[in-house]
Motif scaffolding. Structure first.
Motif, short mmCIF file in Angstrom:
data_model
loop_
_atom_site.label_atom_id
_atom_site.label_comp_id
_atom_site.label_asym_id
_atom_site.label_seq_id
_atom_site.Cartn_x
_atom_site.Cartn_y
_atom_site.Cartn_z
N ASP A 46 0.83 -1.28 0.09
CA ASP A 46 0.08 -0.08 -0.06
C ASP A 46 0.81 1.34 -0.10
OD1 ASP A 46 0.73 -0.43 2.67
OD2 ASP A 46 -1.06 0.10 3.56
N GLN A 47 2.13 1.33 0.40
CA GLN A 47 3.02 2.43 0.38
C GLN A 47 3.67 2.61 -0.83
OE1 GLN A 47 5.78 2.86 3.93
NE2 GLN A 47 4.32 1.91 5.10
N GLY A 48 3.50 1.45 -1.63
CA GLY A 48 4.14 1.61 -3.24
C GLY A 48 3.23 2.63 -3.73
N LEU A 49 2.06 2.99 -3.31
CA LEU A 49 1.45 4.10 -4.13
C LEU A 49 2.15 5.39 -4.37
CD1 LEU A 49 -1.98 3.37 -2.65
CD2 LEU A 49 -1.39 2.71 -4.94
N VAL A 50 3.04 5.89 -3.19
CA VAL A 50 3.83 6.80 -3.54
C VAL A 50 4.85 6.66 -4.63
CG1 VAL A 50 3.47 7.35 -0.92
CG2 VAL A 50 5.66 6.28 -1.89
N LEU A 51 5.22 5.47 -4.91
CA LEU A 51 6.13 5.48 -6.12
C LEU A 51 5.30 5.19 -7.60
CD1 LEU A 51 8.50 3.01 -4.41
CD2 LEU A 51 8.65 5.30 -4.46
N GLN A 52 4.16 4.95 -7.65
CA GLN A 52 3.22 4.67 -8.89
C GLN A 52 3.34 5.41 -10.07
OE1 GLN A 52 0.90 1.60 -9.39
NE2 GLN A 52 1.97 2.24 -11.37
N GLU A 53 3.45 7.00 -9.64
CA GLU A 53 3.49 7.77 -10.88
C GLU A 53 4.93 8.20 -11.22
OE1 GLU A 53 1.54 11.63 -10.07
OE2 GLU A 53 -0.04 10.44 -9.04
N ILE A 54 5.94 7.77 -10.42
CA ILE A 54 7.48 7.82 -10.87
C ILE A 54 7.61 6.35 -11.82
CG2 ILE A 54 9.71 7.65 -10.16
CD1 ILE A 54 8.99 9.31 -7.72
N LEU A 55 7.00 5.38 -11.31
CA LEU A 55 7.12 4.31 -12.16
C LEU A 55 6.58 4.36 -13.40
CD1 LEU A 55 7.78 1.04 -12.37
CD2 LEU A 55 5.25 0.84 -11.52
N TRP A 56 5.58 5.19 -13.60
CA TRP A 56 4.71 5.30 -14.91
C TRP A 56 5.50 6.16 -15.82
CZ3 TRP A 56 -0.54 6.62 -12.28
CH2 TRP A 56 -1.34 5.35 -12.16
N LEU A 57 6.60 7.03 -15.21
CA LEU A 57 7.48 7.82 -16.26
C LEU A 57 8.20 6.81 -16.89
CD1 LEU A 57 8.54 10.64 -13.70
CD2 LEU A 57 6.79 10.71 -15.32
N PHE A 58 8.66 5.63 -16.37
CA PHE A 58 9.42 4.70 -17.23
C PHE A 58 8.84 3.82 -17.92
CE2 PHE A 58 11.99 7.36 -14.28
CZ PHE A 58 13.48 7.37 -15.05
N LEU A 59 7.76 3.40 -17.09
CA LEU A 59 7.06 2.13 -17.46
C LEU A 59 5.46 2.67 -17.46
CD1 LEU A 59 8.73 -0.63 -15.50
CD2 LEU A 59 9.20 -0.25 -17.73
N PRO A 60 4.93 3.21 -18.63
CA PRO A 60 3.55 3.47 -18.51
C PRO A 60 2.52 2.77 -18.19
CG PRO A 60 4.81 4.54 -20.66
CD PRO A 60 5.54 3.29 -19.82
N ASP A 61 2.83 1.22 -18.38
CA ASP A 61 1.56 0.21 -18.18
C ASP A 61 2.36 -0.48 -16.96
OD1 ASP A 61 4.01 -0.99 -18.96
OD2 ASP A 61 2.99 -2.55 -20.40
N GLY A 62 3.26 0.06 -16.03
CA GLY A 62 3.45 -0.58 -14.76
C GLY A 62 2.61 -0.53 -13.59
N ARG A 63 2.56 -1.45 -12.99
CA ARG A 63 1.69 -1.50 -11.79
C ARG A 63 2.37 -2.52 -10.55
NH1 ARG A 63 -3.50 -5.62 -12.37
NH2 ARG A 63 -2.41 -7.33 -13.41
N PHE A 64 2.19 -2.12 -9.39
CA PHE A 64 2.66 -2.82 -8.22
C PHE A 64 1.68 -3.90 -7.93
CE2 PHE A 64 5.27 1.02 -7.44
CZ PHE A 64 6.26 0.75 -7.47
N VAL A 65 2.06 -5.22 -7.90
CA VAL A 65 1.19 -6.56 -7.68
C VAL A 65 1.67 -7.07 -6.18
CG1 VAL A 65 0.44 -6.50 -10.19
CG2 VAL A 65 2.43 -7.89 -9.09
N SER A 66 0.58 -7.96 -5.73
CA SER A 66 0.84 -8.76 -4.65
C SER A 66 2.02 -9.79 -5.19
CB SER A 66 -0.16 -9.37 -4.06
OG SER A 66 -0.81 -10.35 -5.12
#
Length: 490
Positions: free
Chosen positions: A12-32
């Motif tokens: 759930d804390q990975g949400l703070v990194l989501q938008e930075i991830l999207w800069l490099f991987l537009p279809d990236g998502r954190f999963v269980s």
């Protein structure tokens, strides 16, 4: 879709990194951990307050990044830790995948200027803040300079607001448009399909204006600026517009009111009768938004007017003697290039607007553009950046200076939206709304109200009127009572 596993940090804390991830991987998502993943992110923190290390590995590439604690004034402990994790994550992604997309570093929020204002409020020097933006947030020098320019100019407008501590702003929403633009996600209803709602919505809005105006007067508050937006307010008939503006002036306006804006974003909704109404009711600012002067693009994005109609609308504004003309453009529209934008800016320069707002196309979830995304060709990030440079050169030649700025998710080129104005011709509403330095009362369908605590200057509550016209009418008494009670309790 690129699935990403996150180690060393709760999911759930990975949400703070989501938008930075999207800069490099537009279809990236954190999963269980139970789900398969192509990328693994590992966060290491030996002890609280010490250096944070992040590793990114995708089976082919690996990157590491670190961030050391540094002094950032007025940064809460949790915020400090999140910032370091984001900074280390960005550095790891750069090492793994190459250069960072864009120049905003880890600033992914809507209002990056707030960091500058907090530092200026604490008495920090411009040089210190510039260094802070570049080192603590990885902002490129050009963007750091832009933020400082905007913030310093806004401080002059804040002073005007501080001189009237009981002053507020008003936003009035007219949620109807002649057609719905391809990229739009605002509450807006196609007039041809929803015309039967216009009169009921106006009747409800008139009740809300009257009640709020009376409560403001009883509690000793004055209205400093009024913004009538939408939708497209000028889809109203000249009689309806006269009725609305007449009530606005009677219930809300006083000698303390220095600015009244009417959005006339679609030039095909303007005529001489409506301009005469705005002139008679002393509107001070009109916004005509071509978005582009390229005819084929106008048709492509669902704006059923011509470039010639834009010029005719501007001529009507000038003839009516409205003091300030704003014009909006959008960078990154499907099929356009930097050369197209250069043509648009050259045509707009001939019209000599006092304000220009340069938007970068954002792929918004609620827009038709998102639903039809596969059908459209968008300019690459480098081309959108070139478009932005064209605009910067054009506004500079027109002696317009940046005065407000905001960002949105999923912007092409990871860019920004910037408002430019001649000195002394800035839109006060835009600044106060964006920087959240003054209470704004939102009236009408989908309008937002922002309550600012006058003692602390902090935003205490955001509240929205219903976006659906029927729901707005049903809940009107409840909304009025809540607004009046809030004023009387403050």
């Amino acid at each position: 879709m690129s699935n990403v596993h996150l180690h060393g940090l709760p999911l759930d804390q990975g949400l703070v990194l989501q938008e930075i991830l999207w800069l490099f991987l537009p279809d990236g998502r954190f999963v269980s951990p139970e789900q398969p993943a192509q990328v693994v992110v590992t966060v290491q923190e030996e002890n609280p307050g010490e250096t944070i290390m992040v590793t990114v590995a995708d089976g082919t590439h690996i990157g590491t990044g670190s961030a050391e604690p540094g002094q950032v004034h007025d940064e809460q402990k949790d915020n400090h830790r999140r910032r370091l994790i984001k900074l280390a994550f960005l550095r790891a992604l750069v090492q793994c995948y190459g250069a960072v997309p864009g120049e905003w570093g880890i600033l992914t929020g809507v209002r990056p200027t707030k960091i500058v204002h907090r530092a200026l409020d604490q008495g920090q020097s411009v040089e210190t803040i510039d260094r802070l933006l570049q080192e603590a947030y990885a902002v490129a020098p050009a963007k750091a300079d832009l933020l400082l320019q905007v913030a310093q100019r806004q401080r002059l407008l804040f002073a005007k607001s501080t001189a009237q501590p009981q002053a507020v702003g008003i936003y009035i929403a007219i949620p109807f448009c002649p057609t719905r633009c391809l990229y739009c996600s605002f509450p807006g209803y196609d007039l041809s399909k929803h015309h039967r709602w216009v009169e009921p919505v106006l009747a409800g809005l008139e009740r809300e204006i009257a009640a709020v105006g009376a409560a403001l007067a009883r509690t000793g508050r004055t209205v400093q600026h009024i913004y009538i937006g939408g939708g497209t307010p000028t889809v109203l008939t000249s009689e309806q517009l006269a009725r609305l503006l007449g009530q606005v002036n009677e219930a809300l306006r006083s000698e303390a009111t220095v600015e009244v804006t009417v959005e006339a974003g679609r030039p095909d909704t303007l005529d001489e009768a409506k301009m005469a109404v705005m002139q008679a009711h002393q509107v001070t600012r009109v916004s005509i938004n071509p978005q582009t002067m390229e005819e084929t693009t106008l048709q492509r994005i669902g704006r059923h007017h011509t470039a010639e109609q834009i010029k005719q609308a501007v001529a009507m504004v000038r003839q009516a003697g409205i003091p300030v003309l704003n014009m909006d453009v959008i960078l990154g529209l499907p099929g356009e290039t930097a050369a197209t934008v250069a043509f648009t800016m050259a045509e707009i320069a001939k019209l000599r607007p006092e304000n220009i707002t340069v938007h970068t196309l954002a792929i918004k979830r609620a827009s038709r553009l998102t639903m039809e995304k596969a059908e459209w060709h968008f300019p690459e990030a480098d081309e959108v950046t070139a478009m932005a440079r064209v605009c910067q050169d054009a506004v500079a030649s027109m002696q317009l200076e940046p005065y407000y700025l905001y960002r949105q998710k999923r912007m092409l080129g990871n860019l920004e939206n910037v408002g430019y104005a001649l000195p002394g011709q800035e839109c006060l509403y835009n600044v106060m709304m964006m920087e959240e330095r003054q209470t704004i009362w939102g009236l009408g369908v989908g309008a937002a109200s922002k309550w600012i605590d006058p003692s602390s200057g902090e935003l205490t509550e955001n509240r929205y009127n219903p976006k659906d016209p029927l729901e707005y009418i049903k809940r009107l008494d409840e909304m009025i009572q809540r607004k009046v009670a809030q004023m009387e309790e403050a």
